[in-house]
Structure formats: C-alpha cells, structure tokens
Design an enzyme around this catalytic site. Structure first.
Site, PDB file in Angstrom:
ATOM      1  N   HIS A 158       3.782 -27.481   5.500  1.00  0.00           N
ATOM      2  CA  HIS A 158       4.049 -27.881   4.088  1.00  0.00           C
ATOM      3  C   HIS A 158       5.079 -26.560   3.286  1.00  0.00           C
ATOM      4  O   HIS A 158       6.092 -26.980   2.988  1.00  0.00           O
ATOM      5  CB  HIS A 158       3.004 -27.869   3.165  1.00  0.00           C
ATOM      6  CG  HIS A 158       2.083 -29.167   3.682  1.00  0.00           C
ATOM      7  ND1 HIS A 158       2.199 -30.187   4.117  1.00  0.00           N
ATOM      8  CD2 HIS A 158       0.826 -29.155   3.497  1.00  0.00           C
ATOM      9  CE1 HIS A 158       1.467 -31.043   4.686  1.00  0.00           C
ATOM     10  NE2 HIS A 158       0.186 -30.418   4.026  1.00  0.00           N
ATOM     11  N   ASP A 172       4.731 -35.299   7.343  1.00  0.00           N
ATOM     12  CA  ASP A 172       4.350 -34.153   6.376  1.00  0.00           C
ATOM     13  C   ASP A 172       4.322 -34.669   5.083  1.00  0.00           C
ATOM     14  O   ASP A 172       5.128 -34.761   4.397  1.00  0.00           O
ATOM     15  CB  ASP A 172       5.248 -32.983   6.363  1.00  0.00           C
ATOM     16  CG  ASP A 172       4.677 -31.709   6.028  1.00  0.00           C
ATOM     17  OD1 ASP A 172       4.371 -31.880   4.823  1.00  0.00           O
ATOM     18  OD2 ASP A 172       4.937 -30.685   6.331  1.00  0.00           O
ATOM     19  N   HIS A 173       2.928 -34.949   4.425  1.00  0.00           N
ATOM     20  CA  HIS A 173       3.044 -35.941   3.060  1.00  0.00           C
ATOM     21  C   HIS A 173       3.895 -34.873   1.970  1.00  0.00           C
ATOM     22  O   HIS A 173       4.266 -35.653   1.166  1.00  0.00           O
ATOM     23  CB  HIS A 173       1.791 -36.072   2.882  1.00  0.00           C
ATOM     24  CG  HIS A 173       1.039 -34.978   2.127  1.00  0.00           C
ATOM     25  ND1 HIS A 173       0.334 -34.174   2.825  1.00  0.00           N
ATOM     26  CD2 HIS A 173       0.890 -34.870   0.667  1.00  0.00           C
ATOM     27  CE1 HIS A 173      -0.357 -33.364   2.072  1.00  0.00           C
ATOM     28  NE2 HIS A 173      -0.085 -34.074   0.861  1.00  0.00           N
TER      29      HIS A 173
HETATM   30  C1  BG6 Z   1      -3.320 -30.936   3.649  1.00  0.00           C
HETATM   31  C2  BG6 Z   1      -4.248 -29.883   3.927  1.00  0.00           C
HETATM   32  O1  BG6 Z   1      -2.198 -31.340   4.546  1.00  0.00           O
HETATM   33  O2  BG6 Z   1      -2.645 -30.838   2.319  1.00  0.00           O
HETATM   34  C3  BG6 Z   1      -5.179 -29.489   3.047  1.00  0.00           C
HETATM   35  O3  BG6 Z   1      -4.715 -30.311   5.202  1.00  0.00           O
HETATM   36  C4  BG6 Z   1      -4.376 -29.490   1.338  1.00  0.00           C
HETATM   37  O4  BG6 Z   1      -6.022 -28.584   3.062  1.00  0.00           O
HETATM   38  C5  BG6 Z   1      -3.637 -30.723   1.112  1.00  0.00           C
HETATM   39  O5  BG6 Z   1      -5.631 -29.270   0.547  1.00  0.00           O
HETATM   40  C6  BG6 Z   1      -2.921 -30.458   0.120  1.00  0.00           C
HETATM   41  O6  BG6 Z   1      -1.952 -31.483  -0.368  1.00  0.00           O
HETATM   42  P1  BG6 Z   1      -1.676 -31.879  -1.794  1.00  0.00           P
HETATM   43  O7  BG6 Z   1      -0.732 -32.796  -1.777  1.00  0.00           O
HETATM   44  O8  BG6 Z   1      -2.871 -31.968  -2.381  1.00  0.00           O
HETATM   45  O9  BG6 Z   1      -0.920 -30.587  -2.388  1.00  0.00           O
END
Ligand code: BG6
Length: 483
Positions: A239, A176-177
């Site tokens: 997230h 989960d980045h």
């Molecule tokens: C991804 C989603 O996991 O996270 C996207 O699939 C979203 O829809 C993105 O835009 C948001 O990531 P960050 O790092 O730009 O906040």
C-alpha cells in the site's frame, strides 16, 4: 453529486473462497452495492466456490446475513432477493476432482468470465491448473488475486511463474485495494490534471515528502497471519509503496495500464536501500486492560513490528536528495492516511523581523476525510506592520463537491468492476510486485541479521519516540496524526 455508473458487460464471476472472510465482508457486499447502483447487468451470475458442503440456497442465506452485517446499505428486501437470485454455489475441492465438472457446466463462455482467487496463495497453482484441465478458463478469462502476493522476492516469483503457466499477464489482476480508493486515484488527477504543481514537483522545490497510514485497530483476530508479516510486509511493500509511486512517478504518456505501470516500476527500481539508522520498528504495549501486540499475536517473544517508520530516497533526476519518510502502524492515535509535500524555505525574506520559517505545505488526506490542504503564508490581518502567518487553504472533498459517502463505490467495488471491464490500470503488474519485494527483502534481512528488537509504543500515541527522532535529527517533523 451522484456518481456516474459506467455499465459493464454481462459476466460470470467465480469466487474461490466464496464463504471466506473477504468474500463475506467485502466482495459480496460490494457487488450488492454495484447491483443497487444498476452497474451489475441483470443476467450476470456470481458463483461461490469453496470446500463447505453447502447448496445454492444455503449460500444465499449466508450472503444475505453477510450483507446485513457488512453491506453498509439500507435494508431493501426486494432488491436483496433479486441480487441473491443471481448467486450460485458449487462445493469445489481445490486439490481434488470434486466440483470441477459441475463448475464447467455452469460457466458460460459467451459472457465475460472471471475467477477470484480469494484463497491462500498456496492454492493458486492448484486452482489455475484445474481451471485449464477442466476447460473452465479460456484465453479471455480473467483471474483476480489478493495480497499477500508472496512474502519475499522468491515466493512472489514462484507465484508469478505458477500463474504464468496458465494465464497471460493481461489476464491477471493483482489487487492492492489502496489503488481502488477514490482519493488515491485523485493523487494522479491532482498531479497530472493541474499545471500548478508540476513545475514545483522536484528536488529544486521540494524539501521532503511524508506518507502516513495510521490505524487505530490492532491485530486482534488476525494475529497469527500478521505475526508472520509485520507492518513492512503487510502495508509498506504494497500500500505505501503504491502511494509513493503515485506521488513520485513521471507523467505517463497516457492513462492506460501499461503506461502507468511502466512509470511506477521505474520509481520502485530507483528506490535506494535503507540505512539501518533510517528505520524504526515498534510494537504496541499493553495499556490498562488492553492487550499488547505480543498478547494479540499470542507470542510472548514476538519481534514482529506493528509500526514502522523509515526514510528512503529515490535516485533519479527529479528526486535525488529528497527524503521520503513513510510510517504506518496499528493502535495509533487516529485513523488517518495522508501524504504531505513540504516545499523548501524561501532563500531570502524581504520582511524585516520575520524570522519564523514559513513553508508551503501541500497535504493530501486520503482517509477518512478526503481532501487537500495547502499551507500558504499571508499577512496577519490588522495593524502592527508586516507580520506573517501561515494559514491553510482547506478543501474537504465531501463539502466542496457535495458528496455523500454512499455515492462513491468503495475500493473493492471499483476494482471488481474494472476487472469486468478489462481495465488493468489499477492493478499491480508482476514485475512491479517483484521489484517491490526486491527493495523490501534486504531491509527485512538487515534487521534479522542485527537481531533488531522493535521499540514499545503506547496505544493511542503516534508511535515510538525514535520515529520522531528520525525526523528531528534532520530538523524536520512529522505532521500530527489527526482525523
Ligand atoms: C490490509 C492490511 O491490506 O489493509 C491490514 O492487511 C490493514 O492490516 C488494511 O488494516 C488497511 O486498509 P484500509 O482500507 O482500512 O486503510
């Protein structure tokens, strides 16, 4: 301040889906930046594996172009050549025999080896099985899997079962980045590294907590995927849930993978179901020549939400009765992710004539301008008696720490290096993902059963009016969405 680089051991990393979007945008540029920082050992190899009939030279050209486009680093020809020399490519058929023997011959068992499944989840089983049939993975190998990890509890369980047939939980790294973001980790540092907050971090002192992840981008380009997910599956189940866990969990006994994940799991399991009137779903409308959500999704009748706001509660001693409001959406007025802890009113004011409500508010900005603000009440300077005003104590990390954005690895870089180090703390455990789906499923089923139609909202706004009302009804208000 320059970040310190913790060396990792020499590795072979195989990226299935090595020619795909994620590999070109995030994984390879991220690895290049780790290489530039000196963290990637020189003998390490990155092996792209995909269906395309490329050779290693062709793959290196492709990745050179990707780094130029997405690398976010100064062009450095000599360094890029050195990095590309560590890349290899093998055409592999995930469902057939082609390429597996070659992959087996290339992999070295004496170094750390990891397999990144940057492919559709429907291929996880085929890949895992072949890695074993062809003796490519062993008990020390690591597999990295991306979200979406299932689209409901049943499919997540299936994926977990499939992976478990071939790998132990200690070998599986579910990404989960958000957990790799610097400030998301900072949430733990702020909570568990300071004495100041802990005594107040409960239902005696906290009125409510808000979590906002606002985006300005729409779904253009990935409409087909997104329309089957919506904001609930795409953002909340993973997230926002992770942010909620970090803000609400008990202190783990130590900062290690299982201790942290045990505490997060308890939070998810204590989450109460959400009442229908505590959920607002939205879709962005067309504006001038800007397409509506339905146009982007290429489905004029789509009921998928590009925005969601909801109110939930955690049934445990610490949080009983404290509402947690979460919202996320596309095409909102600013890109801004923030967690806000609003403390309760003072029971009694000793200052005559001061009728305004003063509240301490702790706000943690996750992106784009990472920092912390604490709203405190002070005397308004100057004559005129004891008039009180609220002012923010403001700390933007970049200013306070003299950080340069390039010094800090991005989420993917950090997480991939954690895989190589064998540190699972910032990855989701199987039971955690399943618990998150177990909470999410009835919410989605509920609005399907009610044939709920998302409310339209203006692009560039804060979402549908009803999302405001969700708070106003309870005499609360969302924080402004601003960068
Ligand atoms: C991804 C989603 O996991 O996270 C996207 O699939 C979203 O829809 C993105 O835009 C948001 O990531 P960050 O790092 O730009 O906040």
């Amino acid at each position: 301040m320059v970040s310190r680089v913790i060396p990792v051991e020499e590795f072979d990393l195989v990226i299935f889906g090595g020619t795909g979007d994620l590999a070109r945008r995030k994984i390879l540029p991220g690895l290049f930046r780790r290489f530039l920082s000196g963290q990637m050992p020189s003998g390490s190899r990155i092996i792209g594996a995909a269906r395309s009939d490329l050779d290693t030279d062709g793959y290196r050209q492709m990745i050179r172009a990707a780094i130029a486009e997405f690398g976010g680093v100064e062009k450095s020809d000599t360094k890029i050549e050195e990095f590309l020399a560590q890349l290899h490519y093998i055409p592999v058929d995930a469902k057939g025999e082609a390429g597996w023997k070659e992959l087996h011959d290339l992999i070295r068992f004496e170094v750390v080896n990891a397999f990144y499944f940057s492919v559709a989840p429907s291929l996880f089983g085929d890949l895992a099985e072949r890695l074993h049939t062809f003796n490519i993975a062993d008990n020390d190998s690591r597999v990295v899997v991306e979200k979406p990890f299932g689209r409901d509890l049943a499919t997540a369980q299936e994926l977990n079962d499939t992976l478990a047939e071939h790998f132990n939980e200690t070998q599986i790294y579910r990404i989960d980045h958000y957990l790799g973001k610097e400030t998301v980790q900072n949430l733990m540092a702020v909570r568990f590294g300071n004495m100041l907050f802990e005594p107040l971090w409960n239902n005696h002192y906290v009125d409510h907590i808000q979590i906002t992840v606002a985006e300005t981008v729409g779904v253009g380009g990935r409409g087909a995927y997104y329309d089957k997910s919506g904001a609930m599956r795409d953002m909340v189940q993973n997230h926002l849930m992770q942010l909620l866990c970090l803000i609400a969990m008990e202190a783990p006994s130590q900062f290690d993978a299982d201790a942290v994940r045990d505490e997060k799991l308890k939070v998810i399991r204590a989450l109460q179901g959400v009442e229908p009137h505590h959920i607002v779903r939205g879709q962005y409308d067309a504006k001038g020549d800007k397409a509506s959500y339905r146009q982007d999704a290429e489905d004029p009748k789509s009921f998928t939400e590009s925005f969601i706001a909801l109110r939930c509660e955690i049934a445990n001693w610490r949080w009983a009765g404290v509402p947690f409001y979460m919202r996320t959406g596309k095409k909102l007025k600013a890109r801004s992710s923030e967690i806000t802890v609003v403390f309760k009113d003072l029971g009694h004011s000793i200052f005559p004539g001061d009728e305004k409500r003063h509240r301490n508010i702790l706000s943690i900005q996750l992106q784009p301008n990472e920092g912390i603000q604490l709203q405190v009440t002070i005397k308004e300077p100057g004559p005129g008696g004891m008039r009180l005003i609220d002012v923010p104590l403001d700390m933007t990390f970049a200013d306070a720490l003299g950080l340069d954005a390039d010094d800090s690895p991005d989420a993917y870089e950090r997480l991939i290096m954690d895989v190589m180090r064998g540190n699972q703390t910032l990855f989701m455990r199987g039971d955690e993902v399943e618990a998150a789906w177990a909470w999410t499923d009835p919410i989605i089923e509920g609005w399907k059963a009610r044939s709920d139609v998302p409310k339209l909202y203006d692009q560039g706004s804060s979402g549908p009016e009803d999302a405001m009302a969700l708070m106003h009804r309870e005499d609360r208000r969302w924080r402004d969405i601003k960068e």
